[in-house]
Design a protein around this motif. Structure first.
Motif, PDB file in Angstrom:
ATOM      1  N   ILE A 242       9.748  -1.577   6.871  1.00  0.00           N
ATOM      2  CA  ILE A 242       9.559  -1.716   5.428  1.00  0.00           C
ATOM      3  C   ILE A 242      10.846  -2.273   4.815  1.00  0.00           C
ATOM      4  CG2 ILE A 242       9.179  -0.500   3.248  1.00  0.00           C
ATOM      5  CD1 ILE A 242       7.442   1.489   4.726  1.00  0.00           C
ATOM      6  N   TYR A 243      10.698  -3.348   4.026  1.00  0.00           N
ATOM      7  CA  TYR A 243      11.837  -3.962   3.363  1.00  0.00           C
ATOM      8  C   TYR A 243      11.570  -4.114   1.866  1.00  0.00           C
ATOM      9  CZ  TYR A 243      12.625  -5.560   8.190  1.00  0.00           C
ATOM     10  OH  TYR A 243      12.783  -5.623   9.543  1.00  0.00           O
ATOM     11  N   PRO A 244      12.055  -3.192   1.050  1.00  0.00           N
ATOM     12  CA  PRO A 244      11.996  -3.412  -0.398  1.00  0.00           C
ATOM     13  C   PRO A 244      12.869  -4.619  -0.761  1.00  0.00           C
ATOM     14  CG  PRO A 244      12.414  -1.106   0.106  1.00  0.00           C
ATOM     15  CD  PRO A 244      12.603  -1.869   1.375  1.00  0.00           C
ATOM     16  N   ARG A 245      12.399  -5.415  -1.710  1.00  0.00           N
ATOM     17  CA  ARG A 245      13.133  -6.609  -2.104  1.00  0.00           C
ATOM     18  C   ARG A 245      13.676  -6.457  -3.518  1.00  0.00           C
ATOM     19  NH1 ARG A 245       8.884 -10.822   0.846  1.00  0.00           N
ATOM     20  NH2 ARG A 245      10.059 -10.940   2.825  1.00  0.00           N
ATOM     21  N   PRO A 246      14.662  -7.272  -3.893  1.00  0.00           N
ATOM     22  CA  PRO A 246      15.284  -7.123  -5.215  1.00  0.00           C
ATOM     23  C   PRO A 246      14.312  -7.257  -6.380  1.00  0.00           C
ATOM     24  CG  PRO A 246      16.670  -8.470  -3.796  1.00  0.00           C
ATOM     25  CD  PRO A 246      15.387  -8.253  -3.047  1.00  0.00           C
ATOM     26  N   ASP A 247      13.204  -7.987  -6.187  1.00  0.00           N
ATOM     27  CA  ASP A 247      12.233  -8.140  -7.272  1.00  0.00           C
ATOM     28  C   ASP A 247      11.254  -6.974  -7.332  1.00  0.00           C
ATOM     29  OD1 ASP A 247      10.647  -8.561  -5.071  1.00  0.00           O
ATOM     30  OD2 ASP A 247      10.002 -10.576  -5.631  1.00  0.00           O
ATOM     31  N   ASN A 248      11.526  -5.918  -6.565  1.00  0.00           N
ATOM     32  CA  ASN A 248      10.743  -4.680  -6.477  1.00  0.00           C
ATOM     33  C   ASN A 248       9.407  -4.863  -5.753  1.00  0.00           C
ATOM     34  OD1 ASN A 248      10.982  -1.849  -6.950  1.00  0.00           O
ATOM     35  ND2 ASN A 248       9.259  -1.997  -8.380  1.00  0.00           N
ATOM     36  N   ARG A 249       9.219  -5.986  -5.107  1.00  0.00           N
ATOM     37  CA  ARG A 249       8.119  -6.089  -4.169  1.00  0.00           C
ATOM     38  C   ARG A 249       8.555  -5.433  -2.867  1.00  0.00           C
ATOM     39  NH1 ARG A 249       7.280 -10.192  -7.659  1.00  0.00           N
ATOM     40  NH2 ARG A 249       5.101 -10.801  -8.038  1.00  0.00           N
ATOM     41  N   VAL A 250       7.602  -4.909  -2.122  1.00  0.00           N
ATOM     42  CA  VAL A 250       7.918  -4.218  -0.879  1.00  0.00           C
ATOM     43  C   VAL A 250       7.152  -4.881   0.258  1.00  0.00           C
ATOM     44  CG1 VAL A 250       7.844  -2.027   0.366  1.00  0.00           C
ATOM     45  CG2 VAL A 250       8.320  -2.052  -2.093  1.00  0.00           C
ATOM     46  N   TYR A 251       7.898  -5.361   1.222  1.00  0.00           N
ATOM     47  CA  TYR A 251       7.337  -6.035   2.394  1.00  0.00           C
ATOM     48  C   TYR A 251       7.209  -5.021   3.533  1.00  0.00           C
ATOM     49  CZ  TYR A 251       7.370  -9.244   6.454  1.00  0.00           C
ATOM     50  OH  TYR A 251       7.090  -9.913   7.624  1.00  0.00           O
ATOM     51  N   MET A 252       6.076  -5.056   4.243  1.00  0.00           N
ATOM     52  CA  MET A 252       5.869  -4.168   5.382  1.00  0.00           C
ATOM     53  C   MET A 252       5.215  -4.951   6.510  1.00  0.00           C
ATOM     54  SD  MET A 252       3.828  -0.528   5.520  1.00  0.00           S
ATOM     55  CE  MET A 252       3.862   0.537   6.969  1.00  0.00           C
ATOM     56  N   CYS A 253       5.719  -4.792   7.724  1.00  0.00           N
ATOM     57  CA  CYS A 253       5.160  -5.486   8.881  1.00  0.00           C
ATOM     58  C   CYS A 253       5.035  -4.505  10.037  1.00  0.00           C
ATOM     59  CB  CYS A 253       6.029  -6.675   9.273  1.00  0.00           C
ATOM     60  SG  CYS A 253       7.709  -6.218   9.774  1.00  0.00           S
ATOM     61  N   GLY A 254       4.332  -4.939  11.092  1.00  0.00           N
ATOM     62  CA  GLY A 254       4.267  -4.053  12.246  1.00  0.00           C
ATOM     63  C   GLY A 254       3.052  -4.188  13.125  1.00  0.00           C
ATOM     64  N   GLU A 255       2.052  -4.952  12.737  1.00  0.00           N
ATOM     65  CA  GLU A 255       0.846  -5.127  13.540  1.00  0.00           C
ATOM     66  C   GLU A 255       0.951  -6.453  14.292  1.00  0.00           C
ATOM     67  OE1 GLU A 255      -2.198  -3.482  13.964  1.00  0.00           O
ATOM     68  OE2 GLU A 255      -1.629  -1.671  12.881  1.00  0.00           O
ATOM     69  N   ILE A 256       1.219  -6.392  15.599  1.00  0.00           N
ATOM     70  CA  ILE A 256       1.355  -7.586  16.434  1.00  0.00           C
ATOM     71  C   ILE A 256       0.236  -7.613  17.462  1.00  0.00           C
ATOM     72  CG2 ILE A 256       2.829  -8.771  18.124  1.00  0.00           C
ATOM     73  CD1 ILE A 256       5.249  -7.684  16.643  1.00  0.00           C
ATOM     74  N   ASP A 257      -0.359  -8.790  17.654  1.00  0.00           N
ATOM     75  CA  ASP A 257      -1.414  -8.908  18.658  1.00  0.00           C
ATOM     76  C   ASP A 257      -1.231 -10.195  19.459  1.00  0.00           C
ATOM     77  OD1 ASP A 257      -2.499 -11.009  17.089  1.00  0.00           O
ATOM     78  OD2 ASP A 257      -3.766  -9.622  15.986  1.00  0.00           O
TER      79      ASP A 257
END
Length: 370
Positions: A242-257
């Protein structure tokens, strides 16, 4: 000023962060003697360069082949942010990174390390990096900023599909085929991320690069989220980030196939169920993220080499042809050092900022067998 006719034309195939970095540094080192053309099939940063997390780390590759590449590039990111107003233009900032173990079903036993995480699910947490060693950028805006700077120094963007390499009678690269026409070049650089694998159809070597499909989501919470990068270990065996960004959007990754890489980038579609699993986990971990608006579901392909490190340098036995690809999940981090090294190679005939011999294509490209 050099005569235009005597300038060396460099064609960079691929409008991701690596191609943009090469264009940036080459135009900075010598815009007088080089004419730069960047060819992109879709749009700048349409793949992983626009959909990655943008996390940067100084020393997380310590002990590996890419340690010096990572360190040099982390410091170049600092330099770029200072020169290009990175905080405003592409969300560069230093931040703290945390490792967090959490349960998705049982009660946790530890106090939450952050006010926006649900303490009831936390099992353990620790600090992985501080502001001296970890940072972030928004990769899409970072890539576009590098290209905008290169463009102000004369670099040109051409949209089109690269269909092959043009060779002269001696087997030297002298251009590329784009949408049925020839674009002449003195130097051709293949920087097409995972799609570089398809370039093996145009040369006598197999290129050991492929891609893994990675899913991510972007959420918009109602209240501010602190700038902490989270590397999670969850009870269901997954390890999202999880990476919160300065514009207060929050990026989340983790599903790889392992869905095969499509030939056309526009054919990449996210698996809705995979994205919703990410959103569900986010909601269990944080009430703020549970209530957050799901702004984007997306997928990209991370360029992986079969051997691990990226491939950077001149293609053996073929003059004027170079590869810079296969940078894995660290492509945003590695991009500045890769771009600078490639620019030095063209301008000076050797690299001075970093030794790239470990990434030499001659080590990894193998002649095709009958």
């Amino acid at each position: 000023m050099s005569d235009t006719a005597n300038r060396r034309k460099v064609v960079i195939c691929g409008g991701g962060v690596i191609g943009a970095s090469i264009a940036y540094y080459l135009s900075a080192l010598d815009s007088t003697n080089f004419e730069i053309c960047l060819i992109e099939r879709e749009s700048l940063a349409c793949g992983a360069s626009g959909k990655a997390g943008g996390f940067l780390a100084l020393d997380w590759c310590e002990g590996s082949t890419t340690d010096k590449l990572a360190r040099e590039s982390f410091n170049l990111h600092i330099d770029l942010a200072n020169k290009l107003n990175g905080g405003e233009r592409y969300g560069y900032r230093r931040l703290e990174a945390l490792s967090v173990a959490a349960s998705l079903s049982d009660k946790g036993t530890k106090e939450s390390p952050l006010p926006w995480l649900n303490g009831s699910v936390i099992k353990s947490s620790s600090i992985l990096g501080g502001q001296a060693t970890t940072a972030q950028v928004h990769p899409y805006y970072f890539t576009h900023t590098l290209w905008q700077e290169a463009e102000t120094r004369g670099a040109k963007l051409q949209h089109g599909r690269v269909e092959g390499i043009k060779y002269d009678s001696s087997g030297n690269a002298q251009g590329v085929f784009v949408d049925g026409t020839i674009i002449a070049a003195d130097v051709v650089i293949l920087a097409m991320g995972p799609w570089t694998k398809f370039c093996s159809n145009w040369m006598p070597f197999d290129i050991p690069i492929d891609g893994e499909r990675a899913h991510s989501i972007v959420m918009v919470p109602e209240k501010p989220i602190s700038g902490h990068a989270l590397f999670l270990s969850l009870s269901d065996g997954t390890e999202p980030e999880i990476y919160p960004r300065p514009d207060n959007r929050v990026y989340m990754c983790g599903e790889i196939d392992k869905v095969p890489l499509p030939e056309d980038p526009s054919d990449i579609l996210p698996d809705h169920d995979a994205c919703m699993r990410l959103k569900t986990r986010a909601g269990i971990l944080s009430a703020a993220l549970d209530e957050a608006v799901l702004e984007r579901e997306q997928a990209c392909y991370l360029p992986q080499t079969w051997h691990g490190p990226p491939i950077i340098g001149a293609v053996p036995e073929i003059n004027n042809l170079y590869i810079a690809a296969g940078h894995s999940c660290w492509g945003i981090l590695y991009a500045p050092a890769t771009g600078l090294a490639m620019a030095e190679l063209l301008v000076h005939g050797k690299t001075t900022s970093i030794d790239i011999s470990r990434f030499d294509p001659a080590r990894y490209l193998r002649p095709k067998t009958a």
